[in-house]
Design an enzyme around this catalytic site. Structure first.
Site, short mmCIF file in Angstrom:
data_model
loop_
_atom_site.label_atom_id
_atom_site.label_comp_id
_atom_site.label_asym_id
_atom_site.label_seq_id
_atom_site.Cartn_x
_atom_site.Cartn_y
_atom_site.Cartn_z
CD1 TRP A 124 -1.78 -2.25 1.76
CD2 TRP A 124 -3.22 -0.84 1.18
NE1 TRP A 124 -3.01 -2.53 1.98
CE2 TRP A 124 -3.70 -1.73 1.00
CE3 TRP A 124 -4.18 -0.05 0.90
CZ2 TRP A 124 -5.14 -2.50 1.21
CZ3 TRP A 124 -5.19 0.18 1.05
CH2 TRP A 124 -6.42 -1.60 0.89
CG ASP A 125 1.34 5.98 -2.07
OD1 ASP A 125 2.24 5.62 -1.29
OD2 ASP A 125 0.44 6.52 -2.09
CG LEU A 126 1.38 6.58 4.84
CD1 LEU A 126 0.25 5.33 5.26
CD2 LEU A 126 1.88 7.19 5.24
CB ILE B 183 -3.24 -0.27 -3.41
CG1 ILE B 183 -3.95 -1.77 -3.57
CG2 ILE B 183 -4.47 0.42 -3.31
CD1 ILE B 183 -4.56 -2.37 -2.47
#
Length: 231
Positions: free
Chosen positions: A8-10, A172
């Protein structure tokens, strides 16, 4: 079969920084006497040093000071403005209970990313947080505009994934940097429409784009569904 892996991106994917990034950049630039660009959304995603070099006229020798001001304000004020996107926590919980292994892979400096993940109680779902080195003033290495491939590589290394299975591993994110980083490792990237992509940015490099967390969950089923059992 190995467990599925979701990276996951933040900012713009898990967390809505609201004006924490754009407002913080604007104040840091003004504080040091520099013009503030009209389009500050471009600063969400790439490393701060890269954005200052690309989107402003800040002299190289002053970039460290501008970045330091931005970073200090982000920790004291920016995180207070930040929120988790709707439906994301519920999705993380479902994936966790389904045995999906997850990590954060972000271009935010790792110490700051870890702070944000813990502040919002997301750490219980992630095995690791892989972020950028805390050297915001440094130019991109090897001529790259961003370090996303290296950040993803480090996340996979910490998960013990030597060769990611493209059928069971996915990134993502909300910016092209996420898709480019995933492509460098031969895996798909799912885009999220609620982030900070420029118009048309999600149209290239992404396997699919989700409009909300519920739709993202449906798209993830392709990578995380339990393997069929034989007779």
């Amino acid at each position: 079969m190995t467990a599925p892996v979701v990276l996951w991106d933040l900012d713009g994917t898990l967390l809505d920084p609201a004006g924490a990034i754009t407002g913080g950049i604007a104040r840091a630039l003004a504080e040091h006497g520099h013009a503030v660009p009209e389009d500050l959304r471009r600063f969400v995603g790439p490393p701060v040093g890269f954005s200052l070099r690309t989107f402003t006229d800040v002299p190289e020798e002053e970039i460290p000071r501008v970045v330091a001001s931005y970073r200090a304000r982000y920790r004291t004020e920016g995180l207070a403005q930040t929120r988790v996107y709707p439906g994301v926590e519920e999705l993380l919980e479902r994936l966790h209970h389904a045995g999906v292994r997850m990590a954060v892979a972000t271009q935010k400096p790792e110490p700051t990313a870890e702070l944000a993940v813990e502040k919002f109680g997301l750490g219980r779902w992630f095995e690791t947080v892989s972020g950028a080195a805390d050297d915001a003033a440094a130019a991109p290495r090897d001529g790259l505009a961003h370090d996303k491939p290296a950040i993803i590589a480090e996340a996979l290394r910490r998960l013990g994934v030597d060769a990611p299975d493209p059928a069971r591993t996915v990134m993502i994110g909300d910016r092209r940097y996420d898709a480019e980083g995933a492509l460098a490792h031969g895996i798909d990237c799912l885009g999220v429409a609620w982030g900070f992509a420029d118009e048309g940015e999600l149209g290239t490099g992404f396997a699919a784009v989700a409009r909300d967390a519920a739709e993202l969950g449906e798209l993830l089923a392709r990578y995380t569904a339990p393997a069929p059992t034989g007779r």
